[in-house]
Motif scaffolding. Structure first.
Motif, PDB file in Angstrom:
ATOM      1  N   VAL A   1      82.586  -0.432 131.065  1.00 32.76           N
ATOM      2  CA  VAL A   1      82.131   0.126 129.789  1.00 32.76           C
ATOM      3  C   VAL A   1      81.281   1.350 130.106  1.00 32.76           C
ATOM      4  O   VAL A   1      80.305   1.269 130.857  1.00 32.76           O
ATOM      5  CB  VAL A   1      81.320  -0.901 128.980  1.00 32.76           C
ATOM      6  CG1 VAL A   1      80.802  -0.280 127.687  1.00 32.76           C
ATOM      7  CG2 VAL A   1      82.181  -2.122 128.678  1.00 32.76           C
ATOM      8  N   PHE A   2      81.652   2.482 129.540  1.00 30.42           N
ATOM      9  CA  PHE A   2      81.013   3.760 129.863  1.00 30.42           C
ATOM     10  C   PHE A   2      79.933   4.079 128.821  1.00 30.42           C
ATOM     11  O   PHE A   2      80.112   4.912 127.943  1.00 30.42           O
ATOM     12  CB  PHE A   2      82.070   4.858 129.919  1.00 30.42           C
ATOM     13  CG  PHE A   2      83.173   4.565 130.905  1.00 30.42           C
ATOM     14  CD1 PHE A   2      83.012   4.842 132.252  1.00 30.42           C
ATOM     15  CD2 PHE A   2      84.362   3.979 130.490  1.00 30.42           C
ATOM     16  CE1 PHE A   2      84.014   4.558 133.161  1.00 30.42           C
ATOM     17  CE2 PHE A   2      85.376   3.692 131.394  1.00 30.42           C
ATOM     18  CZ  PHE A   2      85.199   3.983 132.736  1.00 30.42           C
ATOM     19  N   GLY A   3      78.797   3.376 128.942  1.00 35.82           N
ATOM     20  CA  GLY A   3      77.722   3.544 127.971  1.00 35.82           C
ATOM     21  C   GLY A   3      77.947   2.655 126.759  1.00 35.82           C
ATOM     22  O   GLY A   3      79.077   2.326 126.409  1.00 35.82           O
ATOM     23  N   ARG A   4      76.853   2.304 126.089  1.00 35.38           N
ATOM     24  CA  ARG A   4      76.932   1.411 124.931  1.00 35.38           C
ATOM     25  C   ARG A   4      77.101   2.241 123.669  1.00 35.38           C
ATOM     26  O   ARG A   4      76.170   2.885 123.188  1.00 35.38           O
ATOM     27  CB  ARG A   4      75.681   0.548 124.859  1.00 35.38           C
ATOM     28  CG  ARG A   4      75.500  -0.380 126.053  1.00 35.38           C
ATOM     29  CD  ARG A   4      74.146  -1.058 126.048  1.00 35.38           C
ATOM     30  NE  ARG A   4      73.060  -0.058 126.110  1.00 35.38           N
ATOM     31  CZ  ARG A   4      71.773  -0.369 126.035  1.00 35.38           C
ATOM     32  NH1 ARG A   4      71.405  -1.640 125.928  1.00 35.38           N
ATOM     33  NH2 ARG A   4      70.854   0.575 126.076  1.00 35.38           N
ATOM     34  N   ALA A   5      78.316   2.198 123.116  1.00 40.10           N
ATOM     35  CA  ALA A   5      78.623   3.018 121.938  1.00 40.10           C
ATOM     36  C   ALA A   5      77.732   2.659 120.758  1.00 40.10           C
ATOM     37  O   ALA A   5      77.316   3.538 119.985  1.00 40.10           O
ATOM     38  CB  ALA A   5      80.095   2.847 121.565  1.00 40.10           C
ATOM     39  N   ALA A   6      77.412   1.381 120.599  1.00 46.72           N
ATOM     40  CA  ALA A   6      76.595   0.952 119.461  1.00 46.72           C
ATOM     41  C   ALA A   6      75.186   1.522 119.523  1.00 46.72           C
ATOM     42  O   ALA A   6      74.502   1.630 118.489  1.00 46.72           O
ATOM     43  CB  ALA A   6      76.532  -0.570 119.405  1.00 46.72           C
ATOM     44  N   MET A   7      74.742   1.906 120.730  1.00 46.08           N
ATOM     45  CA  MET A   7      73.412   2.483 120.910  1.00 46.08           C
ATOM     46  C   MET A   7      73.459   4.010 120.931  1.00 46.08           C
ATOM     47  O   MET A   7      72.437   4.659 121.171  1.00 46.08           O
ATOM     48  CB  MET A   7      72.791   1.974 122.216  1.00 46.08           C
ATOM     49  CG  MET A   7      72.715   0.462 122.332  1.00 46.08           C
ATOM     50  SD  MET A   7      71.592  -0.261 121.116  1.00 46.08           S
ATOM     51  CE  MET A   7      70.026   0.289 121.776  1.00 46.08           C
ATOM     52  N   GLY A   8      74.629   4.570 120.693  1.00 48.46           N
ATOM     53  CA  GLY A   8      74.771   6.027 120.695  1.00 48.46           C
ATOM     54  C   GLY A   8      74.698   6.654 122.067  1.00 48.46           C
ATOM     55  O   GLY A   8      74.453   7.858 122.200  1.00 48.46           O
ATOM     56  N   GLU A   9      74.932   5.853 123.109  1.00 49.34           N
ATOM     57  CA  GLU A   9      74.822   6.384 124.465  1.00 49.34           C
ATOM     58  C   GLU A   9      76.067   7.186 124.844  1.00 49.34           C
ATOM     59  O   GLU A   9      77.192   6.799 124.531  1.00 49.34           O
ATOM     60  CB  GLU A   9      74.627   5.230 125.449  1.00 49.34           C
ATOM     61  CG  GLU A   9      73.316   4.485 125.255  1.00 49.34           C
ATOM     62  CD  GLU A   9      73.202   3.240 126.101  1.00 49.34           C
ATOM     63  OE1 GLU A   9      72.122   2.637 126.112  1.00 49.34           O
ATOM     64  OE2 GLU A   9      74.209   2.868 126.743  1.00 49.34           O
ATOM     65  N   ARG A  10      75.843   8.287 125.535  1.00 49.56           N
ATOM     66  CA  ARG A  10      76.926   9.135 126.017  1.00 49.56           C
ATOM     67  C   ARG A  10      76.706   9.377 127.507  1.00 49.56           C
ATOM     68  O   ARG A  10      75.645   9.862 127.912  1.00 49.56           O
ATOM     69  CB  ARG A  10      76.956  10.460 125.254  1.00 49.56           C
ATOM     70  CG  ARG A  10      78.069  11.400 125.670  1.00 49.56           C
ATOM     71  CD  ARG A  10      78.076  12.639 124.792  1.00 49.56           C
ATOM     72  NE  ARG A  10      78.979  13.660 125.308  1.00 49.56           N
ATOM     73  CZ  ARG A  10      80.282  13.685 125.092  1.00 49.56           C
ATOM     74  NH1 ARG A  10      80.819  12.738 124.345  1.00 49.56           N
ATOM     75  NH2 ARG A  10      81.041  14.633 125.588  1.00 49.56           N
ATOM     76  N   LEU A  11      77.679   9.038 128.301  1.00 49.77           N
ATOM     77  CA  LEU A  11      77.534   9.066 129.759  1.00 49.77           C
ATOM     78  C   LEU A  11      77.912  10.455 130.282  1.00 49.77           C
ATOM     79  O   LEU A  11      79.075  10.735 130.560  1.00 49.77           O
ATOM     80  CB  LEU A  11      78.419   7.979 130.373  1.00 49.77           C
ATOM     81  CG  LEU A  11      78.095   7.529 131.789  1.00 49.77           C
ATOM     82  CD1 LEU A  11      76.667   7.029 131.901  1.00 49.77           C
ATOM     83  CD2 LEU A  11      79.062   6.433 132.222  1.00 49.77           C
ATOM     84  N   THR A  12      76.915  11.314 130.413  1.00 49.39           N
ATOM     85  CA  THR A  12      77.159  12.689 130.853  1.00 49.39           C
ATOM     86  C   THR A  12      76.782  12.914 132.307  1.00 49.39           C
ATOM     87  O   THR A  12      76.979  14.010 132.833  1.00 49.39           O
ATOM     88  CB  THR A  12      76.385  13.687 129.971  1.00 49.39           C
ATOM     89  OG1 THR A  12      74.980  13.404 130.066  1.00 49.39           O
ATOM     90  CG2 THR A  12      76.830  13.570 128.516  1.00 49.39           C
ATOM     91  N   ASP A  13      76.205  11.911 132.954  1.00 53.33           N
ATOM     92  CA  ASP A  13      75.819  12.039 134.358  1.00 53.33           C
ATOM     93  C   ASP A  13      75.932  10.669 135.011  1.00 53.33           C
ATOM     94  O   ASP A  13      75.203   9.742 134.655  1.00 53.33           O
ATOM     95  CB  ASP A  13      74.389  12.567 134.482  1.00 53.33           C
ATOM     96  CG  ASP A  13      73.924  12.598 135.934  1.00 53.33           C
ATOM     97  OD1 ASP A  13      74.763  12.856 136.816  1.00 53.33           O
ATOM     98  OD2 ASP A  13      72.722  12.353 136.173  1.00 53.33           O
ATOM     99  N   GLY A  14      76.834  10.551 135.949  1.00 52.76           N
ATOM    100  CA  GLY A  14      76.991   9.273 136.634  1.00 52.76           C
ATOM    101  C   GLY A  14      78.039   9.363 137.723  1.00 52.76           C
ATOM    102  O   GLY A  14      78.846  10.300 137.754  1.00 52.76           O
ATOM    103  N   VAL A  15      78.022   8.381 138.618  1.00 57.32           N
ATOM    104  CA  VAL A  15      79.035   8.274 139.665  1.00 57.32           C
ATOM    105  C   VAL A  15      79.462   6.817 139.754  1.00 57.32           C
ATOM    106  O   VAL A  15      78.623   5.918 139.845  1.00 57.32           O
ATOM    107  CB  VAL A  15      78.499   8.744 141.035  1.00 57.32           C
ATOM    108  CG1 VAL A  15      79.559   8.520 142.123  1.00 57.32           C
ATOM    109  CG2 VAL A  15      78.092  10.209 140.990  1.00 57.32           C
TER     110      VAL A  15
END
Length: 219
Positions: free
Chosen positions: A95-109
């Protein structure tokens, strides 16, 4: 398994080895979703899992999803060794960030590898690497068209071929299943978020398991 639950971050090291002895059945799941949290520069969390499945044995590897958080650095490797008559049901979900929390994964490995061998010969190998602005990468139509969750299911059993057509009828438009050889079935599914992904996965896994899913999946 009592997994980290509190989250994996840079510098963490986790190793698990489990064996299903000949003519046994072993089901493994986690108490909660795994979480990969922000890491310090130059540090990477590492997870290594090794499953050994004896002759006539069956292993069901059914951990709950791994959630990636902003700034995560995670290197994960799952190795499964089968014998000639071993059976396997494996599911790995990201899961690439929690959509329900408005998270957007712009930095990660995230480096993720799956190696399955039968009688010491390669049966299935898969590797994925996500780096940098993962949300932008997933937004590409040729990658995931904006999906926020991904699952891989592998089923190794003599009746895999007969399971393909019924399984495909259970899939939505963002999932697909293929047969590789007569006894190896591969499924990959995309979904907007973890909730939608579970709605796809749970009936499929219940069917392939031929039993109710482990209780942590129901919470």
């Amino acid at each position: 398994m009592i997994n980290t639950a509190g989250g994996v971050t840079g510098g963490d090291r986790f190793d698990l080895t489990a064996t299903a002895a000949a003519d046994t059945e072993l089901t493994l799941t986690t108490q909660a979703a795994e979480r990969a949290y922000r890491a310090q520069p130059g540090e990477t969390g590492r997870i290594r899992t090794h499953l050994i499945v004896g002759d006539g044995a069956r292993a069901n590897w059914l951990p709950q999803e791994t959630i990636l958080f902003q700034g995560c650095r995670l290197d994960r490797h799952l190795q499964i060794d089968l014998e000639a008559s071993s059976r396997l049901l494996m599911c790995e979900a990201l899961v690439f960030g929690r959509a329900a929390m408005g998270e957007r994964l712009t930095d990660g490995v995230m480096q993720d590898r799956i190696d399955i061998r039968r009688c010491d010969q390669p049966l299935f190998q898969d590797a994925m690497t996500f780096c940098g602005d993962i949300a932008a990468h997933l937004a590409k139509p040729t990658v995931a068209a904006g999906a926020g969750a991904l699952a891989t299911v592998i089923f190794v059993a003599p009746d895999a071929e007969g399971r393909l057509a019924p399984l495909r009828r259970m899939l939505g438009s963002t999932a697909g299943a293929s047969l590789i050889g007569s006894d190896l079935l591969i499924l990959r599914a995309l979904a907007p978020d973890s909730y939608a992904l579970r709605k796809v996965l749970m009936p499929i896994l219940t069917d392939l398991l031929a039993a109710p899913l482990p209780k942590p999946w129901m919470t």
